[in-house]
Scaffold this active site. Structure first.
Site, PDB file in Angstrom:
ATOM      1  N   HIS A  65       0.874  -1.169   0.000  1.00 37.48           N
ATOM      2  CA  HIS A  65       0.000   0.000   0.000  1.00 37.48           C
ATOM      3  C   HIS A  65       0.915   1.224   0.000  1.00 37.48           C
ATOM      4  O   HIS A  65       1.838   1.294   0.823  1.00 37.48           O
ATOM      5  CB  HIS A  65      -0.899  -0.007   1.232  1.00 37.48           C
ATOM      6  CG  HIS A  65      -2.021   0.982   1.164  1.00 37.48           C
ATOM      7  ND1 HIS A  65      -1.801   2.336   1.207  1.00 37.48           N
ATOM      8  CD2 HIS A  65      -3.356   0.824   1.053  1.00 37.48           C
ATOM      9  CE1 HIS A  65      -2.968   2.966   1.120  1.00 37.48           C
ATOM     10  NE2 HIS A  65      -3.928   2.075   1.028  1.00 37.48           N
ATOM     11  N   ARG A  68      -6.448  10.578  -0.885  1.00 37.42           N
ATOM     12  CA  ARG A  68      -6.006  11.041  -2.204  1.00 37.42           C
ATOM     13  C   ARG A  68      -7.212  11.260  -3.122  1.00 37.42           C
ATOM     14  O   ARG A  68      -7.191  12.139  -3.980  1.00 37.42           O
ATOM     15  CB  ARG A  68      -5.018  10.035  -2.800  1.00 37.42           C
ATOM     16  CG  ARG A  68      -3.638  10.152  -2.164  1.00 37.42           C
ATOM     17  CD  ARG A  68      -2.730   8.999  -2.561  1.00 37.42           C
ATOM     18  NE  ARG A  68      -2.996   7.805  -1.776  1.00 37.42           N
ATOM     19  CZ  ARG A  68      -3.081   6.575  -2.259  1.00 37.42           C
ATOM     20  NH1 ARG A  68      -2.933   6.386  -3.552  1.00 37.42           N
ATOM     21  NH2 ARG A  68      -3.325   5.561  -1.472  1.00 37.42           N
ATOM     22  N   TYR A 121      -1.079  -6.706   1.311  1.00 38.85           N
ATOM     23  CA  TYR A 121      -2.029  -7.768   0.980  1.00 38.85           C
ATOM     24  C   TYR A 121      -1.367  -8.811   0.094  1.00 38.85           C
ATOM     25  O   TYR A 121      -0.632  -8.469  -0.832  1.00 38.85           O
ATOM     26  CB  TYR A 121      -3.222  -7.168   0.226  1.00 38.85           C
ATOM     27  CG  TYR A 121      -4.467  -8.019   0.260  1.00 38.85           C
ATOM     28  CD1 TYR A 121      -5.433  -7.822   1.250  1.00 38.85           C
ATOM     29  CD2 TYR A 121      -4.676  -9.028  -0.676  1.00 38.85           C
ATOM     30  CE1 TYR A 121      -6.577  -8.605   1.292  1.00 38.85           C
ATOM     31  CE2 TYR A 121      -5.822  -9.804  -0.628  1.00 38.85           C
ATOM     32  CZ  TYR A 121      -6.768  -9.588   0.346  1.00 38.85           C
ATOM     33  OH  TYR A 121      -7.910 -10.349   0.392  1.00 38.85           O
ATOM     34  N   LEU A 151      -7.178  -4.228  -6.646  1.00 39.11           N
ATOM     35  CA  LEU A 151      -7.872  -2.966  -6.419  1.00 39.11           C
ATOM     36  C   LEU A 151      -8.290  -2.865  -4.966  1.00 39.11           C
ATOM     37  O   LEU A 151      -8.665  -3.868  -4.343  1.00 39.11           O
ATOM     38  CB  LEU A 151      -9.117  -2.893  -7.308  1.00 39.11           C
ATOM     39  CG  LEU A 151      -8.855  -2.928  -8.811  1.00 39.11           C
ATOM     40  CD1 LEU A 151     -10.169  -2.963  -9.563  1.00 39.11           C
ATOM     41  CD2 LEU A 151      -8.032  -1.725  -9.233  1.00 39.11           C
ATOM     42  N   SER A 211     -10.372  -2.442  -1.662  1.00 39.27           N
ATOM     43  CA  SER A 211     -11.705  -2.915  -1.254  1.00 39.27           C
ATOM     44  C   SER A 211     -12.123  -4.236  -1.895  1.00 39.27           C
ATOM     45  O   SER A 211     -13.200  -4.733  -1.602  1.00 39.27           O
ATOM     46  CB  SER A 211     -12.804  -1.879  -1.533  1.00 39.27           C
ATOM     47  OG  SER A 211     -12.570  -0.721  -0.776  1.00 39.27           O
ATOM     48  N   LEU A 234     -13.339  -6.998   0.377  1.00 42.35           N
ATOM     49  CA  LEU A 234     -14.745  -7.126   0.775  1.00 42.35           C
ATOM     50  C   LEU A 234     -15.446  -8.193  -0.044  1.00 42.35           C
ATOM     51  O   LEU A 234     -16.222  -8.997   0.475  1.00 42.35           O
ATOM     52  CB  LEU A 234     -15.470  -5.792   0.583  1.00 42.35           C
ATOM     53  CG  LEU A 234     -15.404  -4.803   1.729  1.00 42.35           C
ATOM     54  CD1 LEU A 234     -16.243  -3.586   1.383  1.00 42.35           C
ATOM     55  CD2 LEU A 234     -15.904  -5.422   3.009  1.00 42.35           C
TER      56      LEU A 234
END
Lengths: 247, 357
Positions: free
Chosen positions: B7, B23, B129, B164, B166, B169
């Protein structure tokens, strides 16, 4: 970087070997920007690997590192050593049974969360083909604050009513019920009433407000409980006036 | 497993994330000279901003790589917790920051003592991640009968070589639900039967715990080995890799794997023993690190989060493939490949900054 030596007095308890909990003191060289969790991690990594405690995210999101720090329930990842005296007393969260050292048994809390039916109870099921569930920003705003709860249980450790009577459903669970009751997609208020307005529910709260004071995400469970009291009272009188009314 | 996402904007020291949202609202990234350096890395022009797929809203892999290059050029800012660049939100004003980014103001103020209303936030890329994971099908089934996996531990391949924000989720909500429903269906349908091989494997796993409890010699510490592992994975298998850096880390990890046999538990309790849990986690992380390194060594190209300084181009001919790492006890994993199935989106040139418009 400046180092400052701090004495951590940590309550230790291993049910396999200890009659009762006792304090053990560790001297920890702390850096200026450390939180209490960093100091406890130092103990674990360097001084004593037998210390047990829960933690995960280190950024006040996961809710697992709650401890009594100098008598106050706090997330240890958000309690800065720079704000503390040179002796820091660390105990497991109050009002919960100790499992081991700083780890508490949270079964009662988990049961209470489940008891308030913390999920959407829709008026009718909607098939995927029928499209999205629409909610306006104004409708979301009504309950958004109450979605921010991270289940850290600090509010149960602070609550004098829960300390007095463990049957009390308690702040976080009642705030969660309120969150769903306020949701425009939900019609489950009647179904939750059995628990929320029972003799272990909202009416047991004496509105001390300690729960809201210690909440790390400003969920304000005390406010939620008072709002629920009003809504529940209105429901009760509406029920008397119009007995056939569907809650 | 070679695709590990950095990240681009974490806080130094703690690695706490400063959300992309900051951002999205118009926050800018600047180097030590106050210059919006992303325009030098194919993400410009800087104006107008914010706009999608440009400058600060470019993809995470490219932003993290740009930081690495700025750092090589000596244009980052030195701090006690490593080199940083600045995420500047000041031009958004206090009202907008409080309305849209209250948590960011709180985190920055608390953890690095910077109020973004008045000063830029120091940030740097942080490991975030793992795109790879336990191989699952679309029903979250693994290759082991009855075992389902979902979330970051799994690889259902909704992420490619980059990921990408999110998307986790989807991995949790969609594939978590599919895993749960699938497991429930299986439990209902299957008559349980004694599987001798599985029982023997479980007994062996139990013995692994027993061995840790009984071990008295050596005296390697979990925390010490973990620190060494972190350091070698960061230096050798980080944002940019080479054959040489990966081979060096591979040797270090092999050494750590050998030394793991000498880990001694201080805590012998049967109740909430986190010394034991951390030792078992380290064991698993050593295997994972091996899978990352060996699959990264074998992929002689650059793609998304896997960037090889010695093989800078993407090579769809040879490597439009999933790497599959197979566990071998006590040794490096073996690697083989499975073709990527292309459905609707053909792989194309990755162009950012709006130059293509």
């Amino acid at each position: 970087m400046n180092e400052r030596h701090v004495d951590l007095e940590i309550l230790r308890y291993d049910p396999e070997t200890d009659e009762e909990p006792a304090f053990q003191t560790y001297r920890v060289p702390c850096q200026e920007d450390w939180v209490v969790l960093d100091a406890v991690n130092y103990v674990k990594d360097v001084l004593d690997r037998t210390l047990s405690y829960r933690w995960s995210c280190h950024m006040a999101v996961c809710g697992s590192c709650g401890m009594m720090i100098n008598g106050e329930p706090m997330l240890s990842c958000k309690a800065f050593v720079r704000d503390m005296p040179d002796r820091i007393r660390i105990e497991p969260l109050a009002n919960f049974p100790i499992e081991r050292d700083l780890v508490v048994v949270t079964d009662d809390f988990m049961d209470k969360l489940a008891s308030v039916k913390p999920y959407l109870i829709p008026r009718e099921e909607k098939a995927i083909e029928d499209g999205a569930h629409v909610q306006t920003p104004a409708q979301l705003k009504k309950f958004k604050q109450y979605t921010l709860c991270i289940n850290c249980t600090l509010c149960y450790a602070a609550c004098p009513q829960y300390a007095h009577d463990q049957n009390f459903t308690g702040p976080a669970a009642l705030a969660l019920a309120h969150r769903y009751n306020l949701d425009s997609q939900d019609v489950g208020r009647g179904a939750r009433e059995d628990v929320v307005a029972s003799n272990a529910g909202i009416w047991e709260c004496s509105f001390v407000g300690a729960c809201s004071d210690v909440c790390p995400h400003e969920v304000d469970p005390a406010g939620a409980i008072q709002q629920t009291k009003i809504a529940s009272t209105v429901d009760y009188f509406m029920g008397l006036l119009t007995p056939e009314r569907d809650r | 497993m070679e695709f590990v996402q950095y990240h681009p904007t974490g806080l130094p020291g703690t690695g706490i994330l400063i959300t992309e949202g900051s951002r999205g609202e118009g926050g800018i990234l600047v180097n030590k000279d106050g210059y919006r350096y992303l325009q030098d890395y194919g993400l410009g022009p800087p104006d107008p901003w914010p706009r999608n797929k440009a400058m600060e809203l470019g993809p995470r892999d490219r932003l993290s790589q740009a930081f690495w290059h700025e750092n090589q050029k000596g244009r980052t800012i030195d701090t006690p917790h490593g080199d940083v660049v600045h995420l500047d939100l000041r031009h958004l004003g206090e009202k907008r920051i409080d309305e849209c980014l209250p948590m960011i103001r709180d985190l920055a103020t608390s953890y690095v003592g910077v109020d973004p209303v008045h000063a830029p936030i120091p940030v740097r890329p942080v490991v975030h991640y793992t795109m790879g994971g336990i191989d699952t099908d679309i029903d979250a089934k693994t290759r082991i009968e009855g075992l389902f996996a979902a979330g970051e531990c799994a690889c259902v391949s909704i992420n490619g070589a980059n990921r990408l924000g999110s998307n986790s989720l989807t991995e949790l909500l969609v594939f978590g639900a599919r895993a749960g429903l699938g497991a429930a269906r299986l439990a209902e349908a299957e008559v349980s039967h004694a599987d001798e091989a599985a029982i023997r494997e479980q007994a062996a796993a139990g013995d692994r715990v027993g061995r840790l409890f009984r071990n008295t010699g050596g005296g390697e510490s979990v925390a010490g080995l973990r620190r060494e592992m972190n350091a070698t994975m960061e230096s050798g298998a980080g944002i940019y890799r080479t054959e040489e850096s990966l081979s060096r880390s591979c040797a270090v990890m092999n050494d750590i794997r050998r030394r793991y046999a000498d880990v001694v538990l201080e805590d012998k309790s049967n109740v909430y023993n986190t010394d034991l849990i951390q030792a078992l986690e380290l064991d698993a992380m050593i295997d994972i690190a091996g899978a990352v390194i060996v699959s990264a060594l074998a992929r002689r190209e650059s793609r998304g989060a896997h960037q090889r300084l010695d093989h800078e181009r993407r090579d769809d001919e040879a490597y439009l493939k999933h790497s599959l790492a197979h566990y071998v006890a006590g040794e490096d994993p073996t690697i083989d490949y499975r073709d990527v199935v292309i459905t609707r989106s053909e792989p194309g040139e990755r162009v950012y900054g709006g130059a293509h418009k």
